[in-house]
Each structure stands twice: as C-alpha cells, then as structure tokens.
Design a protein around this motif. Structure first.
Motif, mmCIF file in Angstrom:
data_model
loop_
_atom_site.group_PDB
_atom_site.id
_atom_site.type_symbol
_atom_site.label_atom_id
_atom_site.label_comp_id
_atom_site.label_asym_id
_atom_site.label_seq_id
_atom_site.Cartn_x
_atom_site.Cartn_y
_atom_site.Cartn_z
ATOM 1 N N GLY B 88 0.835 -1.204 0.000
ATOM 2 C CA GLY B 88 0.000 0.000 0.000
ATOM 3 C C GLY B 88 0.866 1.249 0.000
ATOM 4 N N GLY B 89 1.893 1.251 0.848
ATOM 5 C CA GLY B 89 2.790 2.398 0.940
ATOM 6 C C GLY B 89 3.482 2.664 -0.389
ATOM 7 N N ALA B 90 3.921 1.582 -1.052
ATOM 8 C CA ALA B 90 4.606 1.737 -2.336
ATOM 9 C C ALA B 90 3.677 2.366 -3.368
ATOM 10 C CB ALA B 90 5.110 0.383 -2.820
ATOM 11 N N LEU B 91 2.414 1.946 -3.371
ATOM 12 C CA LEU B 91 1.477 2.539 -4.323
ATOM 13 C C LEU B 91 1.213 4.003 -3.976
ATOM 14 C CD1 LEU B 91 -1.124 -0.279 -5.052
ATOM 15 C CD2 LEU B 91 0.673 0.615 -6.527
ATOM 16 N N GLY B 92 1.238 4.310 -2.674
ATOM 17 C CA GLY B 92 1.117 5.710 -2.261
ATOM 18 C C GLY B 92 2.256 6.533 -2.848
ATOM 19 N N LEU B 93 3.467 5.973 -2.786
ATOM 20 C CA LEU B 93 4.623 6.677 -3.334
ATOM 21 C C LEU B 93 4.518 6.796 -4.857
ATOM 22 C CD1 LEU B 93 7.563 5.304 -1.161
ATOM 23 C CD2 LEU B 93 6.362 7.488 -0.980
ATOM 24 N N LEU B 94 3.972 5.754 -5.505
ATOM 25 C CA LEU B 94 3.785 5.825 -6.962
ATOM 26 C C LEU B 94 2.828 6.975 -7.311
ATOM 27 C CD1 LEU B 94 4.084 4.625 -9.846
ATOM 28 C CD2 LEU B 94 2.092 3.213 -9.357
ATOM 29 N N HIS B 95 1.764 7.087 -6.503
ATOM 30 C CA HIS B 95 0.823 8.189 -6.700
ATOM 31 C C HIS B 95 1.559 9.525 -6.567
ATOM 32 C CE1 HIS B 95 -2.886 10.263 -6.989
ATOM 33 N NE2 HIS B 95 -3.071 10.495 -5.710
ATOM 34 N N GLY B 96 2.476 9.584 -5.603
ATOM 35 C CA GLY B 96 3.260 10.796 -5.409
ATOM 36 C C GLY B 96 4.186 11.051 -6.588
ATOM 37 N N LEU B 97 4.861 9.996 -7.020
ATOM 38 C CA LEU B 97 5.790 10.127 -8.146
ATOM 39 C C LEU B 97 5.060 10.678 -9.366
ATOM 40 C CD1 LEU B 97 8.758 9.353 -9.011
ATOM 41 C CD2 LEU B 97 7.719 7.352 -10.072
ATOM 42 N N LEU B 98 3.904 10.097 -9.657
ATOM 43 C CA LEU B 98 3.165 10.528 -10.844
ATOM 44 C C LEU B 98 2.620 11.940 -10.676
ATOM 45 C CD1 LEU B 98 1.218 7.273 -11.807
ATOM 46 C CD2 LEU B 98 3.195 8.260 -12.942
ATOM 47 N N SER B 99 1.994 12.195 -9.526
ATOM 48 C CA SER B 99 1.272 13.467 -9.420
ATOM 49 C C SER B 99 2.159 14.620 -8.951
ATOM 50 C CB SER B 99 0.058 13.312 -8.510
ATOM 51 O OG SER B 99 0.447 12.917 -7.231
ATOM 52 N N ILE B 100 3.229 14.334 -8.204
ATOM 53 C CA ILE B 100 4.098 15.419 -7.748
ATOM 54 C C ILE B 100 5.275 15.579 -8.714
ATOM 55 C CG2 ILE B 100 5.518 16.296 -5.874
ATOM 56 C CD1 ILE B 100 3.807 14.544 -3.968
ATOM 57 N N GLN B 101 6.013 14.481 -8.926
ATOM 58 C CA GLN B 101 7.200 14.558 -9.776
ATOM 59 C C GLN B 101 6.822 14.823 -11.239
ATOM 60 O OE1 GLN B 101 10.545 14.005 -8.937
ATOM 61 N NE2 GLN B 101 11.167 14.335 -11.055
ATOM 62 N N TYR B 102 5.868 14.037 -11.759
ATOM 63 C CA TYR B 102 5.550 14.144 -13.183
ATOM 64 C C TYR B 102 4.326 15.005 -13.467
ATOM 65 C CZ TYR B 102 9.130 10.679 -14.031
ATOM 66 O OH TYR B 102 10.338 10.034 -14.099
ATOM 67 N N LYS B 103 3.750 15.596 -12.421
ATOM 68 C CA LYS B 103 2.657 16.552 -12.591
ATOM 69 C C LYS B 103 1.462 15.983 -13.347
ATOM 70 C CE LYS B 103 4.973 20.227 -10.934
ATOM 71 N NZ LYS B 103 5.592 19.401 -9.871
ATOM 72 N N VAL B 104 1.246 14.691 -13.198
ATOM 73 C CA VAL B 104 0.065 14.078 -13.795
ATOM 74 C C VAL B 104 -1.146 14.531 -12.991
ATOM 75 C CG1 VAL B 104 -1.096 11.865 -14.195
ATOM 76 C CG2 VAL B 104 1.349 12.084 -14.595
ATOM 77 N N ASP B 105 -2.246 14.775 -13.659
ATOM 78 C CA ASP B 105 -3.487 15.106 -12.960
ATOM 79 C C ASP B 105 -3.737 14.042 -11.890
ATOM 80 O OD1 ASP B 105 -6.309 16.728 -13.539
ATOM 81 O OD2 ASP B 105 -6.551 14.760 -12.632
ATOM 82 N N GLN B 106 -4.060 14.492 -10.673
ATOM 83 C CA GLN B 106 -4.163 13.547 -9.555
ATOM 84 C C GLN B 106 -5.273 12.520 -9.752
ATOM 85 O OE1 GLN B 106 -4.453 16.230 -6.249
ATOM 86 N NE2 GLN B 106 -2.407 17.027 -6.596
ATOM 87 N N ILE B 107 -6.329 12.932 -10.448
ATOM 88 C CA ILE B 107 -7.421 11.988 -10.708
ATOM 89 C C ILE B 107 -6.937 10.895 -11.668
ATOM 90 C CG2 ILE B 107 -9.774 11.754 -11.571
ATOM 91 C CD1 ILE B 107 -9.649 13.514 -9.142
#
Lengths: 390, 333
Positions: B88-107
């Motif tokens: 679960g934590g790793a997927l949380g970080l993936l969400h962060g990587l995509l939405s913070i680092q790569y600026k993907v729309d959070q939805i």
C-alpha cells in the motif's frame, strides 16, 4: 506569373509538411507509450515463465488476422469510442467525467426497456430506443453538472456516487427475485430460471441491422458507424460552433470565460449533458446491437476504459476512434492470446494501465527515448479548470 | 415472525462494525492525502493490491518446506501484514511520483493505480491457493450465554447480558481494534503535532507553508506513504482477517465508498469513523432486511448512502469543507 504560382505552391507544400510533422510529433508519445506498455507486458509474461512472442502472436492473430477477430475489434471499439468521447468532451471544458459507467448503464437499461416494451416499425424503434438511451444518460450526467454549477460539488465525487446509484438502481430493475424478494419491474420472466438477471430480449424491430456475419454466431452491427459519426459531430461542435468555443474557453480558464461573458453555469451543465448523451448512446448501442437486452455487469469497466481511451487520443475527438480501435483490438485478441500462450486475460488490463500512465506522465517517455518536450504540448486539463481557485 | 429479533440486532451491529473497518481505513487514507493537498481516488486500487500481496505472502509462507518458525501464526500473519502495508505504501509513493514529480493530474494518477491493481491482481490470481489460516480473534468473549441474564423485551425479542455485549466488544481481530485506535491517534495527531500542523498547512496553502520553510513535497510524500499503508491495512483486513482469502476485485468499491465517507466526515478522522459506521450500517441492513421483516428491495436501500453523500457534498445538510488546495499540483519556486 509562373514563378509566383510556383513559390506559393512551395510555401503551401511546406506548410503541409510542417503540419504533417507536428501531427507526427503529436503521435510520437502515444505510439511510444503503447509500445513501452506492451514491452512491460512482455516482461510480466516472462516473469510468469511464458513466452511473450507466442502470446503477442496470438494477440495479433486474434485481433486482426482472423476475419471474426478483426470484426470483433470493430465491434468492441464501438462503445469505447463513445465512452472515450464522453470523457474527452467533458475534459475540453475542464470537467472530469468519471461517471461514464453510470450514464452508460442507465442508457443500456433505457434502450432495453424501449426495445422490448413497445411495438414500433423497425427504423423508428431503433431511433426511439437510442434517443431515450441518449436522453437518460444525458440527464443523469446533467445532475453532476447542476451540482457543480450551483452547489460547487466536485464532479469527480458526484459522478462516482451517481455510478453506484445507477448500478444499484439498474440491478433492482432487473432483479430476478430468486432471493425471495419481488422481481424487479423490468426483469425477464424467464430470468428466474437461468438465474442471470436480465431484461426480456428486445424485439427484432429494435435490433441494430447487421452488416456482416461470420457463421455460426458472429455479427457485426452498424453501431461502429454511429460511433464514428458521433466523433465527427463532436469535433464539429467543439471547433466550429460558438458553444464549442465557449466550452473550450471554460476549460482553459474559467475566470477568463466569465470575464468574456460566457455563462459558465450553463456551459458546465450542457457539457455534462452532452457527455452523458454520448455515454448513454454507448449503452444503447451495446443493448440494441450486442446484448439484445440489459444484463447486469454487461458493461463492466467500459466507463473507466473511456478515460484511458480519451487520454491516449490526447482528447482529440477523431483520435478517439484510433485509440478505441487499439483497445477494441486488444480486447478481441486476448482470448486467442490466453489460449495459445496460457497468459491470463488480465494482462491486457495491466498494459492498458501502463498506457494511461505513460501517456499521462509523458515526461517518463520523453526521458526514456530522449525526446525534447514541445512547449505547450502537454495535455491541458484538470489543473486548468482549477486554476481559477488559486 | 420466527426470527429472534435480539439475535438479528446483535448480528446487524457486528456486521456494521465488520463492514465499516476497511471503509474507515480507506477514509483515513483519503484524509491524510487530501489534507496535504493530494486527491487520492486510487484508494480502491491500493486496498486491492495490498489485500492481494498480503494474502500471497500468507500463501507462500504456508507452503510445505518453509521453516516452521516462520509458519507460526504470529510470524506468518505478521509478515503478511507487513507486506500488505508496504505494498500500500509503495502505491502511495507511486501516486506521489506521478502526481508530484511528473505533474500528472491527480485523478488520472489515481485511475492508473486502480486499473493497474485490478489488472495485476487478476493476472497473478490463483484460484486454488490455500493458507494455514487467517487472523484469529484477539480476545474471545469471556461471557457465556448460559451464565447470562435473559432480558426479554417481547416474544422472540430478548438479549443475554452481559453475553451479547461481549459479542460486540470482543471476538474481534487485531486490525479492528487497531483501526479504532488509529482513528483516535491520527485524529489527535492531526491537530496536536508538528506533523499534523504541517500537513494541514500544506493542504490549505502550500505557498505559505513553503515560505515558512516547510518542505511541501516531503510532507506530501510522507503522507502518501502513510495513506498507502492505511489503505493497505484496509486491504489486509479483508484478505487476512475478515474473509481470509483473496477473491478477484474483492474490495468491490470500498475505496470509493471511503472517499464518500471522508467527505461525510468533513475530512476529520473522528467524522470518518462515524461516516463509516453509517455506511457499514446501510450495508449490514441490506443483508438483514428480511430478517427484520422489512419488504424493501435491498438494492434501493443500498443507494441511500450515496444519495446522502451527494446531499452532504451539495451543502444541503451541513457544509463540506475540503482542504483548499486539494487537487492542484504545487510547484516550488
């Protein structure tokens, strides 16, 4: 005279060349995203100790080479074009329509009801059923539009909630009553026997005409043309009408649209309504062309696939056709892939998730393949609609 | 009526608690994301993936030939739980990587996680996997029915005291008690610790937080990891404690309901628990309607919580107050 004619044709051909080049550049990231996702899939196949080449051979054979496979690809792409449009169209206005699933379900049920409960001449019957499906989907989505416009309720959450309400409602309509409760008002009288909840079969006059059949049991219906026509219509609506201009302006900057005198509330509601119409139409076509009635779970996942399709197409209404075809082909090839290489169907879902990830995070692809970012080429959505809140 | 009403009521209460645990955890996950400015609609996928990873660890450790020391219930389930949390934590970080680092729309990023989880768990799913068992109840009911006083309210409507109270308070697994503790701990921490203050300030006004020297991204990544683990705990509850096996798509929308509950509870942990109990009750009631002799289609009763959420969100009842900056990517200048 001759020289000017020559030079003008030269500039126009150069213009065409640069246009062509920018179109190709626009296709580069989606293409590489699909390619990379397929490679990730190959690694997963290897991890499970299977042969990716056999698997993908099976996939391609099943999706394109067998006649019924290719036709199935066209049939599968039909609802995906429309659900992709339903997402892409709303995106253009800065709205995230996650409610395609619910709109589609209600459209399906509505079409089934018109299809079996009324006796009408063939063409009229189809038109009426699709019309009702379209309207029901549109009105359902418009609820989220109204809530957004007048109560500032975020459309992502309201559409997710509306999905659950719609699917509960639909499953009540067709409940078999096998658990001792009363059967639903639209349940087929025969459904109780075979335990699959569904509506009665629609009348022949409501079934979509078949273009091509492969014996014994494969039919391609005309739905795919309706879907493509819809994409052309949406393209026209977005880029050739005042409403489309207002809608896109709202998507770029809501405050700018407001200053320019756009009725933002009206545009928001109308956008959701039209997006819902597209989703409802997708459901209607599935019912009239493929399922010939509404069955619970028949459209599982179509709504979410619409998001991926819209993104792969860069939210371009015509591009949605190509993206939907790729997804439809993947769907029709999986069975063959599963058979020939013993790879579980769900691999396709994983590949599709990676496609969405790579297309959305195009920086990953650009870094991986050392492509320079084109200024302003990034998908402008979500953030743009919220820009006004800062 | 031939149903013992007292029994049905106790069963409904227990079912309410059982249904509300994963939803509470999912809602807590949502709260800690949104409070730090990240919308997370990937809770569903995080739960599902963690449920799967935890279960598969349990399966792997249950195989013949594994060191018996690892197969002891506490070690085996402890390790499975740990793997679920980390997944679960790793997927949380993936969400962060995509939405913070790569600026993907959070939805979109959340949607990626949902589809990915559904696909991967389906792809690796084994239908005949077996384990040496699931989590047992932490404390069993010390009271017995024979030794209890029978409180008769009506014909077919009686309780056994204190036995029936014990059935509600005890006979629960570790994760159930842990969840209740987490609601209080996190509810307290959000308002009384430096971390909580930073979290809220990042979610309300990241620019101001940044100016004050708070590392916005670090707060967001930390919270996403925590949120992933909370969702993971919810998944582990399903596959390691409540059901004990993994079934395809077993979260079945709980992650989305959790979002509704988060709104319902106005982005507060204590409110999330209340909301989850309400949703849990609506679900429990669906299964018990006929027991109570109520002739209402359960599908329509099932619609109620979602309608209520829309009503709350639209501000007809109370007012939903989302964190001001949730959903927008923040760029450090």
């Amino acid at each position: 005279m001759a020289t000017t004619a020559h030079s003008s044709s030269a500039t126009s051909s150069r213009r065409i060349q640069t246009q062509l080049w920018s179109v190709l550049q626009g296709l580069l990231v989606p293409f590489l995203s699909v390619f990379t996702a397929i490679m990730v899939g190959a690694i997963l196949i290897l991890v499970n100790g299977r042969d990716p080449i056999t698997a993908y051979e099976g996939l391609i054979e099943g999706a394109f080479l067998e006649p019924r496979g290719l036709l199935a690809s066209f049939r599968n792409m039909t609802p995906l074009v429309l659900s992709g449009l339903a997402v892409a169209f709303a995106f253009k206005s800065g709205l995230f329509n996650i409610g395609v699933q619910g709109q589609l379900i209600l459209g399906s049920v509505a079409a089934a009801w018109v299809g079996f409960a009324f006796e009408l001449p063939p063409l009229l019957h189809i038109t009426a059923a699709l019309g009702v499906a379209l309207l029901v989907g549109g009105l359902w989505a418009a609820i989220a539009g109204v809530l957004k416009a007048y109560a500032d309720a975020h459309e992502v959450i309201t559409t997710i909630m509306l999905n659950y309400i719609a699917s509960n409602f639909a499953s009540w309509l067709i409940a078999t009553g096998s658990d001792g409760s009363r059967p639903g008002p639209l349940a087929s009288p025969e459904a109780k026997l075979d335990a699959i909840a569904r509506t009665p079969e629609i009348l022949d006059s409501a079934k979509l005409p078949v273009i091509y059949s492969v014996p014994p049991d494969f039919d391609l219906h005309i739905g795919v043309f309706i879907a493509i026509l819809a994409s052309v219509f949406i393209m026209f609506l977005l880029y050739r009408t005042t409403f489309g201009f207002q809608l896109r302006m709202n998507g770029h900057s809501q405050s700018a649209a407001e200053y320019a005198g756009v009725n933002v509330k009206r545009v928001t509601i109308m956008t959701m309504f039209i997006a819902g119409c597209l989703a409802g139409l997708a459901g209607g076509i599935q019912t009239l062309g493929f399922n010939h009635g509404y069955e619970g779970n028949q459209s599982l996942g179509l709504g979410f696939d619409g998001i991926t399709v819209a993104f792969l197409a860069g939210n371009n209404p015509l591009g949605v056709n190509a993206a939907a075809f790729i997804f439809g082909a993947m769907d029709s090839g999986t069975k063959r892939m599963a058979l020939s290489a013993d790879v579980a169907n769900e691999l396709i879902q994983v590949i599709q998730a990676f496609i969405l990830m790579f297309v959305a995070a195009d920086q990953i692809i650009r870094q991986m393949y050392r492509i320079k970012a084109k200024p302003g080429s990034r998908l402008a959505l979500g953030g743009s609609s919220k820009g006004g809140e800062n | 009526m031939d149903v013992e009403l007292g029994v049905a009521i106790i069963a409904t209460i227990n079912a309410t608690i059982r249904f509300s645990i994963p939803i509470t955890l999912g809602a807590l996950s949502g709260i800690f994301c949104e409070r730090s400015g990240i919308v997370n609609i990937g809770i569903e996928g995080m739960m599902l993936m963690a449920a799967f990873a935890g279960f598969m660890t349990n399966v792997a450790l249950s195989e013949a030939g594994v060191d018996p020391a690892l197969q002891a219930a506490a070690v085996r389930l402890g390790l499975s739980l740990l793997v679920a949390l980390l997944t679960g934590g790793a997927l949380g970080l993936l969400h962060g990587l995509l939405s913070i680092q790569y600026k993907v729309d959070q939805i979109v990023s959340g949607t990626v996680i949902n589809i990915l989880a559904l696909g991967l768990t389906g792809y690796w799913y084994k239908s005949n996997a077996s384990t040496m068992g699931k989590m047992q109840n932490l404390v069993s009911n010390p009271f017995t029915q024979d030794g209890s006083w029978k409180l008769s309210i009506w014909d077919n409507f009686s309780f056994y005291l204190p036995y029936d109270i014990g059935r509600i308070l005890f006979d629960k697994d570790l994760i159930t008690y842990l969840t209740l503790a987490l609601v209080f701990i996190l509810g307290w921490a959000l308002y009384n610790t430096t971390w909580g203050l930073r979290t809220r300030s990042v979610g309300e006004n990241p620019r101001a937080a940044d100016t004050l020297g708070i590392n916005v991204y670090r707060v967001q990544y930390t919270n996403l990891f925590l949120a992933g683990m909370l969702a993971g705990l919810g998944g582990a509850f399903l596959s390691l404690a409540a059901v004990g096996v993994f079934e395809q798509n077993m979260t079945n929308g709980r992650g989305f309901i959790a979002l509704a509950v988060m709104i319902f509870g106005n982005w507060r942990p204590w409110g999330a628990l209340r909301g989850a109990l309400l949703f849990g009750f609506a679900t429990a009631l669906q299964g018990q309607l006929q027991q109570f002799g109520i002739d209402l289609p359960h599908q329509l009763v099932g619609m109620l919580p979602y309608i209520l959420t829309i009503v709350v969100l639209a501000g007809f009842v109370g007012r939903a107050q989302p964190p001001a900056h949730a959903g927008t990517a923040y760029e450090v200048e």
